[in-house]
Design a protein around this motif. Sequence first.
Motif, PDB file in Angstrom:
ATOM      1  N   ASN A  30     -27.465-111.657  12.817  1.00 48.12           N
ATOM      2  CA  ASN A  30     -27.594-112.945  12.642  1.00 48.12           C
ATOM      3  C   ASN A  30     -29.385-113.296  13.424  1.00 48.12           C
ATOM      4  OD1 ASN A  30     -25.415-113.540  10.909  1.00 48.12           O
ATOM      5  ND2 ASN A  30     -24.480-113.903  12.845  1.00 48.12           N
ATOM      6  N   GLY A  31     -29.995-112.132  13.473  1.00 45.93           N
ATOM      7  CA  GLY A  31     -31.261-112.528  14.157  1.00 45.93           C
ATOM      8  C   GLY A  31     -32.505-113.135  13.221  1.00 45.93           C
ATOM      9  N   GLU A  32     -33.579-113.764  13.879  1.00 47.01           N
ATOM     10  CA  GLU A  32     -34.321-114.307  13.234  1.00 47.01           C
ATOM     11  C   GLU A  32     -34.687-113.655  11.949  1.00 47.01           C
ATOM     12  OE1 GLU A  32     -38.250-113.750  15.886  1.00 47.01           O
ATOM     13  OE2 GLU A  32     -36.918-115.567  15.929  1.00 47.01           O
ATOM     14  N   GLU A  33     -34.939-112.413  12.045  1.00 50.61           N
ATOM     15  CA  GLU A  33     -35.478-111.520  10.761  1.00 50.61           C
ATOM     16  C   GLU A  33     -34.537-111.541   9.617  1.00 50.61           C
ATOM     17  OE1 GLU A  33     -36.616-109.667  14.897  1.00 50.61           O
ATOM     18  OE2 GLU A  33     -34.814-110.410  13.929  1.00 50.61           O
ATOM     19  N   ILE A  34     -33.447-111.919   9.546  1.00 52.99           N
ATOM     20  CA  ILE A  34     -32.807-111.967   8.316  1.00 52.99           C
ATOM     21  C   ILE A  34     -33.125-113.135   7.486  1.00 52.99           C
ATOM     22  CG2 ILE A  34     -30.354-112.410   7.530  1.00 52.99           C
ATOM     23  CD1 ILE A  34     -29.528-110.684  10.118  1.00 52.99           C
ATOM     24  N   LYS A  35     -33.226-114.340   8.152  1.00 57.21           N
ATOM     25  CA  LYS A  35     -33.772-115.373   7.364  1.00 57.21           C
ATOM     26  C   LYS A  35     -35.122-115.171   6.851  1.00 57.21           C
ATOM     27  CE  LYS A  35     -34.443-120.512   7.514  1.00 57.21           C
ATOM     28  NZ  LYS A  35     -34.361-121.671   8.330  1.00 57.21           N
ATOM     29  N   LYS A  36     -36.081-114.825   7.728  1.00 53.27           N
ATOM     30  CA  LYS A  36     -37.339-114.447   7.523  1.00 53.27           C
ATOM     31  C   LYS A  36     -37.451-113.304   5.901  1.00 53.27           C
ATOM     32  CE  LYS A  36     -40.401-113.787  10.506  1.00 53.27           C
ATOM     33  NZ  LYS A  36     -41.129-113.174  11.875  1.00 53.27           N
ATOM     34  N   LEU A  37     -36.636-112.517   6.265  1.00 54.21           N
ATOM     35  CA  LEU A  37     -36.658-111.368   5.074  1.00 54.21           C
ATOM     36  C   LEU A  37     -36.056-112.124   3.751  1.00 54.21           C
ATOM     37  CD1 LEU A  37     -36.668-108.459   4.008  1.00 54.21           C
ATOM     38  CD2 LEU A  37     -34.175-108.268   4.755  1.00 54.21           C
ATOM     39  N   GLU A  38     -34.978-112.926   3.900  1.00 52.90           N
ATOM     40  CA  GLU A  38     -34.462-113.557   2.613  1.00 52.90           C
ATOM     41  C   GLU A  38     -35.688-114.482   2.158  1.00 52.90           C
ATOM     42  OE1 GLU A  38     -29.870-113.958   3.405  1.00 52.90           O
ATOM     43  OE2 GLU A  38     -31.125-115.662   4.205  1.00 52.90           O
ATOM     44  N   GLU A  39     -36.348-114.906   2.851  1.00 49.20           N
ATOM     45  CA  GLU A  39     -37.510-116.069   2.260  1.00 49.20           C
ATOM     46  C   GLU A  39     -38.596-115.054   1.715  1.00 49.20           C
ATOM     47  OE1 GLU A  39     -38.541-118.182   5.915  1.00 49.20           O
ATOM     48  OE2 GLU A  39     -37.020-119.577   5.578  1.00 49.20           O
ATOM     49  N   ARG A  40     -38.877-114.116   2.272  1.00 46.63           N
ATOM     50  CA  ARG A  40     -40.111-113.128   1.682  1.00 46.63           C
ATOM     51  C   ARG A  40     -39.462-112.559   0.440  1.00 46.63           C
ATOM     52  NH1 ARG A  40     -43.321-109.244   5.531  1.00 46.63           N
ATOM     53  NH2 ARG A  40     -44.320-108.918   3.614  1.00 46.63           N
ATOM     54  N   LEU A  41     -38.372-112.193   0.492  1.00 47.50           N
ATOM     55  CA  LEU A  41     -37.685-111.592  -0.734  1.00 47.50           C
ATOM     56  C   LEU A  41     -37.753-112.498  -1.892  1.00 47.50           C
ATOM     57  CD1 LEU A  41     -34.973-109.396   0.841  1.00 47.50           C
ATOM     58  CD2 LEU A  41     -36.860-108.361  -0.204  1.00 47.50           C
ATOM     59  N   ALA A  42     -37.398-113.714  -1.815  1.00 50.34           N
ATOM     60  CA  ALA A  42     -36.970-114.749  -2.788  1.00 50.34           C
ATOM     61  C   ALA A  42     -38.658-114.860  -3.302  1.00 50.34           C
ATOM     62  CB  ALA A  42     -36.433-115.958  -2.169  1.00 50.34           C
ATOM     63  N   ASP A  43     -39.361-114.957  -2.308  1.00 52.22           N
ATOM     64  CA  ASP A  43     -40.743-115.564  -2.552  1.00 52.22           C
ATOM     65  C   ASP A  43     -41.444-114.333  -3.550  1.00 52.22           C
ATOM     66  OD1 ASP A  43     -43.625-116.939  -2.377  1.00 52.22           O
ATOM     67  OD2 ASP A  43     -44.000-115.345  -1.490  1.00 52.22           O
ATOM     68  N   TYR A  44     -41.432-112.932  -3.098  1.00 55.84           N
ATOM     69  CA  TYR A  44     -41.652-111.939  -3.828  1.00 55.84           C
ATOM     70  C   TYR A  44     -41.290-111.656  -5.082  1.00 55.84           C
ATOM     71  CZ  TYR A  44     -42.983-107.177  -4.912  1.00 55.84           C
ATOM     72  OH  TYR A  44     -43.522-106.008  -5.605  1.00 55.84           O
ATOM     73  N   ILE A  45     -39.939-112.169  -5.464  1.00 61.47           N
ATOM     74  CA  ILE A  45     -39.369-111.968  -6.639  1.00 61.47           C
ATOM     75  C   ILE A  45     -39.663-113.261  -7.602  1.00 61.47           C
ATOM     76  CG2 ILE A  45     -37.164-112.102  -8.030  1.00 61.47           C
ATOM     77  CD1 ILE A  45     -37.715-109.241  -6.786  1.00 61.47           C
ATOM     78  N   GLY A  46     -39.866-114.379  -6.910  1.00 61.08           N
ATOM     79  CA  GLY A  46     -40.290-115.486  -7.626  1.00 61.08           C
ATOM     80  C   GLY A  46     -39.251-116.411  -8.054  1.00 61.08           C
ATOM     81  N   VAL A  47     -38.095-116.370  -7.096  1.00 68.29           N
ATOM     82  CA  VAL A  47     -36.795-117.287  -7.447  1.00 68.29           C
ATOM     83  C   VAL A  47     -36.717-118.161  -6.189  1.00 68.29           C
ATOM     84  CG1 VAL A  47     -35.847-115.408  -8.692  1.00 68.29           C
ATOM     85  CG2 VAL A  47     -35.181-115.225  -6.292  1.00 68.29           C
ATOM     86  N   LYS A  48     -35.699-118.910  -6.193  1.00 63.74           N
ATOM     87  CA  LYS A  48     -35.477-119.857  -5.329  1.00 63.74           C
ATOM     88  C   LYS A  48     -34.612-119.606  -4.072  1.00 63.74           C
ATOM     89  CE  LYS A  48     -35.442-124.188  -8.260  1.00 63.74           C
ATOM     90  NZ  LYS A  48     -34.783-125.434  -8.699  1.00 63.74           N
ATOM     91  N   TYR A  49     -33.642-118.719  -4.313  1.00 59.04           N
ATOM     92  CA  TYR A  49     -33.035-117.988  -3.100  1.00 59.04           C
ATOM     93  C   TYR A  49     -32.585-116.775  -3.435  1.00 59.04           C
ATOM     94  CZ  TYR A  49     -31.822-123.267  -3.819  1.00 59.04           C
ATOM     95  OH  TYR A  49     -31.868-124.528  -3.977  1.00 59.04           O
ATOM     96  N   ASP A  86     -29.958-120.955  -8.594  1.00 56.62           N
ATOM     97  CA  ASP A  86     -28.691-122.056  -8.748  1.00 56.62           C
ATOM     98  C   ASP A  86     -28.492-122.321  -7.278  1.00 56.62           C
ATOM     99  OD1 ASP A  86     -26.302-123.364  -9.150  1.00 56.62           O
ATOM    100  OD2 ASP A  86     -26.265-122.760 -10.966  1.00 56.62           O
ATOM    101  N   GLU A  87     -28.537-123.270  -6.744  1.00 55.47           N
ATOM    102  CA  GLU A  87     -28.222-123.816  -5.502  1.00 55.47           C
ATOM    103  C   GLU A  87     -26.537-123.643  -5.345  1.00 55.47           C
ATOM    104  OE1 GLU A  87     -28.698-127.396  -1.793  1.00 55.47           O
ATOM    105  OE2 GLU A  87     -29.314-127.510  -4.024  1.00 55.47           O
ATOM    106  N   LYS A  88     -25.790-124.062  -6.150  1.00 56.71           N
ATOM    107  CA  LYS A  88     -24.416-124.094  -6.197  1.00 56.71           C
ATOM    108  C   LYS A  88     -23.835-122.640  -6.108  1.00 56.71           C
ATOM    109  CE  LYS A  88     -19.975-125.377  -8.698  1.00 56.71           C
ATOM    110  NZ  LYS A  88     -19.351-125.938  -9.919  1.00 56.71           N
ATOM    111  N   VAL A  89     -24.564-121.710  -6.682  1.00 56.50           N
ATOM    112  CA  VAL A  89     -24.049-120.309  -6.630  1.00 56.50           C
ATOM    113  C   VAL A  89     -24.528-119.743  -5.428  1.00 56.50           C
ATOM    114  CG1 VAL A  89     -24.796-117.955  -7.757  1.00 56.50           C
ATOM    115  CG2 VAL A  89     -24.418-119.958  -9.440  1.00 56.50           C
ATOM    116  N   LYS A  90     -25.799-120.228  -4.845  1.00 55.20           N
ATOM    117  CA  LYS A  90     -26.095-119.565  -3.598  1.00 55.20           C
ATOM    118  C   LYS A  90     -25.119-119.962  -2.586  1.00 55.20           C
ATOM    119  CE  LYS A  90     -29.159-120.679   0.370  1.00 55.20           C
ATOM    120  NZ  LYS A  90     -29.431-121.948   1.194  1.00 55.20           N
ATOM    121  N   LYS A  91     -24.488-121.202  -2.749  1.00 58.59           N
ATOM    122  CA  LYS A  91     -23.860-121.642  -1.490  1.00 58.59           C
ATOM    123  C   LYS A  91     -22.467-120.719  -1.627  1.00 58.59           C
ATOM    124  CE  LYS A  91     -25.564-126.121  -0.606  1.00 58.59           C
ATOM    125  NZ  LYS A  91     -25.296-127.840  -0.893  1.00 58.59           N
ATOM    126  N   LEU A  92     -22.054-120.454  -3.026  1.00 58.56           N
ATOM    127  CA  LEU A  92     -20.795-119.568  -3.261  1.00 58.56           C
ATOM    128  C   LEU A  92     -21.003-118.259  -2.648  1.00 58.56           C
ATOM    129  CD1 LEU A  92     -19.792-120.737  -6.880  1.00 58.56           C
ATOM    130  CD2 LEU A  92     -18.340-121.123  -4.746  1.00 58.56           C
TER     131      LEU A  92
END
Length: 373
Positions: A32-51, A206-212
């Motif tokens: 749960n280090g800060e790198e994980i959230k940063k990675l998820e944001e970079r990956l989503a941005d790279y792919i071109g999706v919301k989540y 899909d935000e609902k799917v992301k939460k699931l």
Amino acid sequence: MEFNDLKRQYQILKEDLDEHIAEIMAEARFLNGEEIKKLEERLADYIGVKYCVSCGSGTDALMLSFLAYGIGKGDAVFCPDMTYIASVDPACIIGSTPVFVDIDSDTYNIDPEKLEEAIIKVKEEGKLRARAVVAVDFLGNPAKLDKLMDICERHDLILIEDAAQSFGSTYLGKKCGAFGHISCTSFFPTKPLGCYGDAGAVFTNDEKVKKLLESYKAHGRGKEKYDNIRIGIGSRINTIQAAVLLHKLDLFEDELIKRKNIAKKYDDAFKDIFKIQKLEADAESAYAQYAILTENTQQRDFIIESLKEKDIPTMVYYPKGMHKMKVFEDISQGDFTNSDRYANCNICLPFSPYLTEEELDTVIRAIKEAVKK
């Protein structure tokens, strides 16, 4: 010569990466280090999706996708016959039945026409509910994802893109991982973008799917850790692997260019000698692997042995289709001519962004010499 030289890549990253990992170790922020959230944001941005939801492996990414869409007992999940078992065994674990479909003879991806035939057959038989299609981007070559989505929409199926081998590939101007109702990828070390262990990710708009997904990956967690509201699994990327991927992302675009240049040199050398994988129209591959198809198994085995004598490694990706796996012998039926042809004749050659010109020339020369013999 290495089949996939990860050691050379590490030498480029070594100073900064070692320092970063040492910092994580010293602060004991293994999870749960800060790198994980940063990675998820970079990956989503790279792919071109919301989540982007990270997880423990590409297999877990598929499992989470099946869970998020409620796929289970009595459901038919359609999948290309030529793939790794991880594309479909998570669905089997939760009670679904795989239905294998032959591949296209040129692209080695699932054949859309044969897929629709299989869907119609399942519906007519009425024993299973046609529920989802797993579209594998084989060896990094994007499947015909627009056609597959059309088929899924007509038959009310969920399209799951298995982009485990195609992170960095593009189709119709979009990154692989941005197609389907949901998509998955793997960061196994030998993938185009790989970590130093196991990790994966799921992509959705899909935000609902992301939460699931976030709930299912944490044992069905609700609002807090011990508020379990559904049955899930334990699957997460650790901070060290997230850090590795963040550093590798900095090199990734340059590596993709090198991958394409190496593939082109192989193409030019072998296009008149062997069958080589054909890319879909408007597609660019990240080339997770580079395969040639020989005339028959005997020629394949002779070439492999000839290269082995010269210390040139090769791999067979894969030696059999799903329909020939013992675990599926009771359910496999149909014509898998193209899958069998690929399985019997493929050779994957040494391939990585760090393959030198000298090594590349050595491989090409050795193969041509073996063919002459």
